[in-house]
Every structure is written in structure tokens, then in C-alpha cells.
Design a protein around this motif. Sequence first.
Motif, PDB file in Angstrom:
ATOM      1  N   GLY A  30       0.786  -1.219   0.000  1.00  0.00           N
ATOM      2  CA  GLY A  30       0.000   0.000   0.000  1.00  0.00           C
ATOM      3  C   GLY A  30       0.822   1.276   0.000  1.00  0.00           C
ATOM      4  O   GLY A  30       0.286   2.365  -0.256  1.00  0.00           O
ATOM      5  N   TYR A  31       2.127   1.160   0.281  1.00  0.00           N
ATOM      6  CA  TYR A  31       2.994   2.334   0.296  1.00  0.00           C
ATOM      7  C   TYR A  31       3.766   2.510  -1.017  1.00  0.00           C
ATOM      8  O   TYR A  31       4.550   3.447  -1.136  1.00  0.00           O
ATOM      9  N   LEU A  32       3.534   1.633  -1.971  1.00  0.00           N
ATOM     10  CA  LEU A  32       4.343   1.645  -3.188  1.00  0.00           C
ATOM     11  C   LEU A  32       3.741   2.541  -4.265  1.00  0.00           C
ATOM     12  O   LEU A  32       2.526   2.628  -4.432  1.00  0.00           O
ATOM     13  N   TYR A  33       4.632   3.187  -5.008  1.00  0.00           N
ATOM     14  CA  TYR A  33       4.247   3.969  -6.177  1.00  0.00           C
ATOM     15  C   TYR A  33       4.283   3.086  -7.421  1.00  0.00           C
ATOM     16  O   TYR A  33       3.487   3.247  -8.336  1.00  0.00           O
ATOM     17  N   ILE A  41       9.492   1.216  -5.782  1.00  0.00           N
ATOM     18  CA  ILE A  41       9.577   2.659  -5.590  1.00  0.00           C
ATOM     19  C   ILE A  41       8.509   3.066  -4.574  1.00  0.00           C
ATOM     20  O   ILE A  41       7.319   2.807  -4.768  1.00  0.00           O
ATOM     21  N   ILE A  42       8.954   3.689  -3.501  1.00  0.00           N
ATOM     22  CA  ILE A  42       8.046   4.082  -2.421  1.00  0.00           C
ATOM     23  C   ILE A  42       7.337   5.386  -2.792  1.00  0.00           C
ATOM     24  O   ILE A  42       7.956   6.319  -3.322  1.00  0.00           O
ATOM     25  N   ASP A  43       6.051   5.432  -2.535  1.00  0.00           N
ATOM     26  CA  ASP A  43       5.253   6.622  -2.810  1.00  0.00           C
ATOM     27  C   ASP A  43       5.555   7.676  -1.743  1.00  0.00           C
ATOM     28  O   ASP A  43       5.151   7.557  -0.583  1.00  0.00           O
ATOM     29  N   LEU A  44       6.255   8.741  -2.136  1.00  0.00           N
ATOM     30  CA  LEU A  44       6.699   9.737  -1.168  1.00  0.00           C
ATOM     31  C   LEU A  44       5.551  10.586  -0.624  1.00  0.00           C
ATOM     32  O   LEU A  44       5.681  11.185   0.443  1.00  0.00           O
ATOM     33  N   GLU A  45       4.448  10.655  -1.345  1.00  0.00           N
ATOM     34  CA  GLU A  45       3.284  11.363  -0.798  1.00  0.00           C
ATOM     35  C   GLU A  45       2.783  10.631   0.449  1.00  0.00           C
ATOM     36  O   GLU A  45       2.388  11.262   1.437  1.00  0.00           O
ATOM     37  N   LYS A  46       2.807   9.308   0.396  1.00  0.00           N
ATOM     38  CA  LYS A  46       2.383   8.524   1.557  1.00  0.00           C
ATOM     39  C   LYS A  46       3.429   8.599   2.672  1.00  0.00           C
ATOM     40  O   LYS A  46       3.078   8.609   3.856  1.00  0.00           O
ATOM     41  N   THR A  47       4.708   8.668   2.277  1.00  0.00           N
ATOM     42  CA  THR A  47       5.757   8.862   3.280  1.00  0.00           C
ATOM     43  C   THR A  47       5.546  10.178   4.016  1.00  0.00           C
ATOM     44  O   THR A  47       5.661  10.247   5.245  1.00  0.00           O
ATOM     45  N   LEU A  48       5.214  11.221   3.262  1.00  0.00           N
ATOM     46  CA  LEU A  48       4.986  12.540   3.857  1.00  0.00           C
ATOM     47  C   LEU A  48       3.795  12.514   4.817  1.00  0.00           C
ATOM     48  O   LEU A  48       3.861  13.080   5.919  1.00  0.00           O
ATOM     49  N   VAL A 181       6.979   4.584  16.930  1.00  0.00           N
ATOM     50  CA  VAL A 181       7.217   5.284  15.666  1.00  0.00           C
ATOM     51  C   VAL A 181       8.459   4.643  15.060  1.00  0.00           C
ATOM     52  O   VAL A 181       9.486   4.542  15.736  1.00  0.00           O
ATOM     53  N   ALA A 182       8.380   4.186  13.825  1.00  0.00           N
ATOM     54  CA  ALA A 182       9.525   3.488  13.245  1.00  0.00           C
ATOM     55  C   ALA A 182       9.655   3.753  11.754  1.00  0.00           C
ATOM     56  O   ALA A 182       8.652   3.876  11.043  1.00  0.00           O
ATOM     57  N   LEU A 183      10.902   3.831  11.298  1.00  0.00           N
ATOM     58  CA  LEU A 183      11.181   3.874   9.868  1.00  0.00           C
ATOM     59  C   LEU A 183      11.090   2.447   9.350  1.00  0.00           C
ATOM     60  O   LEU A 183      11.775   1.554   9.856  1.00  0.00           O
ATOM     61  N   VAL A 184      10.241   2.217   8.358  1.00  0.00           N
ATOM     62  CA  VAL A 184      10.057   0.862   7.830  1.00  0.00           C
ATOM     63  C   VAL A 184      10.411   0.830   6.350  1.00  0.00           C
ATOM     64  O   VAL A 184       9.936   1.641   5.565  1.00  0.00           O
ATOM     65  N   ASP A 185      11.280  -0.092   5.995  1.00  0.00           N
ATOM     66  CA  ASP A 185      11.670  -0.274   4.598  1.00  0.00           C
ATOM     67  C   ASP A 185      10.724  -1.268   3.941  1.00  0.00           C
ATOM     68  O   ASP A 185       9.912  -1.913   4.611  1.00  0.00           O
ATOM     69  N   PRO A 201       7.084   4.763   5.909  1.00  0.00           N
ATOM     70  CA  PRO A 201       7.675   3.995   4.800  1.00  0.00           C
ATOM     71  C   PRO A 201       8.783   4.787   4.125  1.00  0.00           C
ATOM     72  O   PRO A 201       8.562   5.887   3.614  1.00  0.00           O
ATOM     73  N   VAL A 202       9.970   4.199   4.101  1.00  0.00           N
ATOM     74  CA  VAL A 202      11.123   4.946   3.595  1.00  0.00           C
ATOM     75  C   VAL A 202      12.301   3.991   3.399  1.00  0.00           C
ATOM     76  O   VAL A 202      12.316   2.884   3.948  1.00  0.00           O
ATOM     77  N   ASN A 203      13.262   4.428   2.626  1.00  0.00           N
ATOM     78  CA  ASN A 203      14.531   3.718   2.505  1.00  0.00           C
ATOM     79  C   ASN A 203      15.344   3.999   3.765  1.00  0.00           C
ATOM     80  O   ASN A 203      15.971   5.054   3.890  1.00  0.00           O
TER      81      ASN A 203
END
Length: 237
Positions: A30-33, A41-48, A181-185, A201-203
Motif C-alpha cells: 500500500g505504500y508503493l508507487y 519505488i516508495i510513494d513519497l506522498e504517503k511517506t509525507l 514510531v519506526a522507519l520501515v523499509d 515507509p522509507v529507505n
Amino acid sequence: MCNSNLLVIQKLLSTNAYLGHRIPTSDFQGYLYGFRNEMAIIDLEKTLICLRRACNFIGSIIGAKGHLLLVNTNPEYNRIIQRMAKRTNQSYINHKWIGGFLTNWKHMRRVQKHFQDFSAHPNLKDAFTSSPFDYFPRFRKMQKCFEGIVTHNIPDCSVIMNANQNSMAILEANQLQIPIVALVDSNIPNRLHKLITYPVPVNDDSIKFVYLFRNLITKTVILSKRSQRPKVQVKRL
């Protein structure tokens, strides 16, 4: 999308935050572009969106005079996390997680006091020509574990930099109903992803993004401290 969002997205792009792995886990879909050259490729709008939710939650914790525990096991991020923790007066762990650190919090605090008393004992200065920790490797290990802890109370929120390498920290926080709260790859195991309250969701291998994340958290904590209200019971999620 407003101009401010575009600027933030451009900043995220410059950090390579969008780069995922070849085979993302099902919960991460669900976080992928999309995919490029067989890489997720991660959808950065969702990351934001997730970043803002996480920062808002951290702000509410600090506003209620709560305390954060920053967890990191990547040596490359040690100085980043240490500086952030010291500037914001929050606790941090920059070394391998010790099992039971949260679930046996009272015992671990007693152990910490024991080692602090040991290191401060005046007779030690006369007994050893160098640091007593050179003669007691176990004490040095415990010193590394506790050097970043600045509170006697169990933390109100765990902020985890590399979720894949900190499954025990996630499991213990979840067991105690401490929000995470966690950074998830993109390769985050489904069983861990389900336990994280506010996944971002992030690298998580991008040191540039970690710097950006540090700046956001630091700013959030500092601003929230200025508007602190009397401490209330932080509701566990």
C-alpha cells in the motif's frame, strides 16, 4: 498539492528515500508507487503523510511531558541519534538491544544504578591506573547500554530507526502497549509491521533521510516543549 508539499517531496527525493527493495512484503504494497528496473519505488506522498502523523503524535507526547526512547543499531547513525537525544533531552540506545530492557525496566534501572555507583566509587581511582571498565568488560558493555538513558520512568514512546534490526525492541514495546514510531523499509516483515503504531515507509539505509528525520523530530520536540501542559496519563494505543 500545495507548494509546501511539493518542496518537501523534492527534499525527500534528494535523499533517495523512495528506493525500496526488489521484493517488498505484502503489508508494504500500500505504500508503493510502482517498480523501476525491478526495484520497488516508495510513494513519497504517503511517506509525507506518515511523517506528519508521526511528528504530530510525538508532539502530543512531549506536550504532555512524556519521554521518548530513540532506538538505533546502525553504527553509521550513532552520532546523529546521540546529538538529537542530547539536544532534546530524550533517552537513546545506540547499541544492540538487551532483552528485557523494557519488560524488566525496574530491574534494568537497578542494574544501571549499580554500575553508576561502581564507576563512581572513590577507591577505584586508587586501585586502577586506567579506567576500571578496562578490567571489567561486562561493566563496559552495560555502560554502553545505559549511557543514553536520562529518565527513571518507562518511556512513553519508542522511536526506532531501523525496524528490521530491532524486532525485540518492537515486541517489548508492543507487549507494554508503548506506542512505536519506526522507519520501515519495503522488506519489513509483516509480523513486525502490524505492531508499529506509526510506520514511516522509507529507505531506511539513506543517511540523508535520517538527517532529515532527525531535524524534524528535534524541531517537533523543541516546539512542543514550549507549549507543554501539566502532565497527563499518556493513553497507550
